[in-house]
Motif scaffolding. Sequence first.
Motif, PDB file in Angstrom:
ATOM      1  N   TYR A  87      -3.958   7.505   7.678  1.00  0.00           N
ATOM      2  CA  TYR A  87      -4.350   7.156   6.319  1.00  0.00           C
ATOM      3  C   TYR A  87      -5.479   8.062   5.859  1.00  0.00           C
ATOM      4  O   TYR A  87      -6.405   8.358   6.605  1.00  0.00           O
ATOM      5  CB  TYR A  87      -4.777   5.688   6.242  1.00  0.00           C
ATOM      6  CG  TYR A  87      -3.600   4.749   6.328  1.00  0.00           C
ATOM      7  CD1 TYR A  87      -3.001   4.468   7.551  1.00  0.00           C
ATOM      8  CD2 TYR A  87      -3.066   4.171   5.184  1.00  0.00           C
ATOM      9  CE1 TYR A  87      -1.899   3.634   7.635  1.00  0.00           C
ATOM     10  CE2 TYR A  87      -1.970   3.318   5.257  1.00  0.00           C
ATOM     11  CZ  TYR A  87      -1.393   3.063   6.483  1.00  0.00           C
ATOM     12  OH  TYR A  87      -0.294   2.227   6.554  1.00  0.00           O
ATOM     13  N   SER A 123       4.826  -0.188   1.437  1.00  0.00           N
ATOM     14  CA  SER A 123       5.122   1.168   0.988  1.00  0.00           C
ATOM     15  C   SER A 123       5.145   1.232  -0.541  1.00  0.00           C
ATOM     16  O   SER A 123       5.086   0.203  -1.224  1.00  0.00           O
ATOM     17  CB  SER A 123       6.476   1.624   1.544  1.00  0.00           C
ATOM     18  OG  SER A 123       7.525   0.972   0.836  1.00  0.00           O
ATOM     19  N   TYR A 147       5.302  -4.502   6.058  1.00  0.00           N
ATOM     20  CA  TYR A 147       5.130  -4.587   7.505  1.00  0.00           C
ATOM     21  C   TYR A 147       4.035  -5.610   7.804  1.00  0.00           C
ATOM     22  O   TYR A 147       3.032  -5.681   7.099  1.00  0.00           O
ATOM     23  CB  TYR A 147       4.721  -3.227   8.086  1.00  0.00           C
ATOM     24  CG  TYR A 147       4.199  -3.340   9.494  1.00  0.00           C
ATOM     25  CD1 TYR A 147       2.828  -3.448   9.751  1.00  0.00           C
ATOM     26  CD2 TYR A 147       5.072  -3.386  10.584  1.00  0.00           C
ATOM     27  CE1 TYR A 147       2.348  -3.591  11.034  1.00  0.00           C
ATOM     28  CE2 TYR A 147       4.592  -3.520  11.877  1.00  0.00           C
ATOM     29  CZ  TYR A 147       3.238  -3.611  12.094  1.00  0.00           C
ATOM     30  OH  TYR A 147       2.755  -3.748  13.370  1.00  0.00           O
ATOM     31  N   TYR A 181       1.181   3.390  10.972  1.00  0.00           N
ATOM     32  CA  TYR A 181       0.665   2.324  11.813  1.00  0.00           C
ATOM     33  C   TYR A 181      -0.721   2.593  12.382  1.00  0.00           C
ATOM     34  O   TYR A 181      -1.361   1.672  12.888  1.00  0.00           O
ATOM     35  CB  TYR A 181       1.646   2.058  12.952  1.00  0.00           C
ATOM     36  CG  TYR A 181       3.018   1.669  12.464  1.00  0.00           C
ATOM     37  CD1 TYR A 181       4.037   2.611  12.390  1.00  0.00           C
ATOM     38  CD2 TYR A 181       3.282   0.368  12.049  1.00  0.00           C
ATOM     39  CE1 TYR A 181       5.301   2.262  11.928  1.00  0.00           C
ATOM     40  CE2 TYR A 181       4.551   0.016  11.584  1.00  0.00           C
ATOM     41  CZ  TYR A 181       5.545   0.966  11.533  1.00  0.00           C
ATOM     42  OH  TYR A 181       6.786   0.620  11.068  1.00  0.00           O
ATOM     43  N   TYR A 195       4.180   3.795   4.559  1.00  0.00           N
ATOM     44  CA  TYR A 195       3.076   3.325   5.377  1.00  0.00           C
ATOM     45  C   TYR A 195       3.189   3.868   6.795  1.00  0.00           C
ATOM     46  O   TYR A 195       4.231   4.338   7.230  1.00  0.00           O
ATOM     47  CB  TYR A 195       2.987   1.800   5.377  1.00  0.00           C
ATOM     48  CG  TYR A 195       4.180   1.045   5.913  1.00  0.00           C
ATOM     49  CD1 TYR A 195       5.048   0.363   5.055  1.00  0.00           C
ATOM     50  CD2 TYR A 195       4.438   0.977   7.274  1.00  0.00           C
ATOM     51  CE1 TYR A 195       6.121  -0.348   5.542  1.00  0.00           C
ATOM     52  CE2 TYR A 195       5.523   0.277   7.774  1.00  0.00           C
ATOM     53  CZ  TYR A 195       6.365  -0.389   6.899  1.00  0.00           C
ATOM     54  OH  TYR A 195       7.432  -1.096   7.380  1.00  0.00           O
ATOM     55  N   LEU A 246      -3.879  -2.247  12.450  1.00  0.00           N
ATOM     56  CA  LEU A 246      -3.126  -2.524  11.226  1.00  0.00           C
ATOM     57  C   LEU A 246      -2.693  -3.982  11.215  1.00  0.00           C
ATOM     58  O   LEU A 246      -2.100  -4.472  12.166  1.00  0.00           O
ATOM     59  CB  LEU A 246      -1.911  -1.605  11.154  1.00  0.00           C
ATOM     60  CG  LEU A 246      -1.018  -1.786   9.929  1.00  0.00           C
ATOM     61  CD1 LEU A 246      -1.768  -1.411   8.658  1.00  0.00           C
ATOM     62  CD2 LEU A 246       0.253  -0.949  10.078  1.00  0.00           C
ATOM     63  N   GLY A 262      -2.278  -0.034   3.202  1.00  0.00           N
ATOM     64  CA  GLY A 262      -2.389  -0.781   4.436  1.00  0.00           C
ATOM     65  C   GLY A 262      -3.662  -1.600   4.473  1.00  0.00           C
ATOM     66  O   GLY A 262      -4.676  -1.211   3.895  1.00  0.00           O
ATOM     67  N   SER A 270      -1.258  -5.370   8.044  1.00  0.00           N
ATOM     68  CA  SER A 270      -0.109  -5.408   7.152  1.00  0.00           C
ATOM     69  C   SER A 270      -0.103  -4.154   6.300  1.00  0.00           C
ATOM     70  O   SER A 270      -1.145  -3.518   6.102  1.00  0.00           O
ATOM     71  CB  SER A 270      -0.171  -6.654   6.260  1.00  0.00           C
ATOM     72  OG  SER A 270       0.973  -6.760   5.435  1.00  0.00           O
ATOM     73  N   ALA A 271       1.085  -3.803   5.814  1.00  0.00           N
ATOM     74  CA  ALA A 271       1.204  -2.614   4.977  1.00  0.00           C
ATOM     75  C   ALA A 271       2.371  -2.782   4.017  1.00  0.00           C
ATOM     76  O   ALA A 271       3.292  -3.570   4.268  1.00  0.00           O
ATOM     77  CB  ALA A 271       1.396  -1.361   5.836  1.00  0.00           C
TER      78      ALA A 271
END
Length: 122
Positions: free
Chosen positions: A109, A52, A58, A104, A102, A47, A35, A49-50
Amino acid sequence: QVQLVESGGGLVQAGGSLRLSCAASGRTFSSLAMGWFRQAPGKERELVSAISSFGTRYYADAAKGRFSISRDNAKNTVYLQMNSLKPEDTAVYYCAARIVSYAYTPSDYVYWGQGTQVTVSS
């Protein structure tokens, strides 16, 4: 244990572009969800952007259409391409990692980089 090192921040004029990089070490990178968060002075970390471990992406509303996240598992690196930058994008940008999927919120994290400053002048 995972170590994350960001790079690519700097000063740019509004409308310009930057590409942030985050190099990971210490664990199989392909198993990590990555992320990109940012934190502006006086604001909460959010957040941006992320991605996986499977490549699902995302984007926060503020990033849609302007930012693009990608990963290179061969280089153990995740990127954030930022285009059409605005002064409100000014913040410290952090790379973060967790296993597989990921999430949010920052508390989800486990691993964090030291951050890189992005400053967009008007």
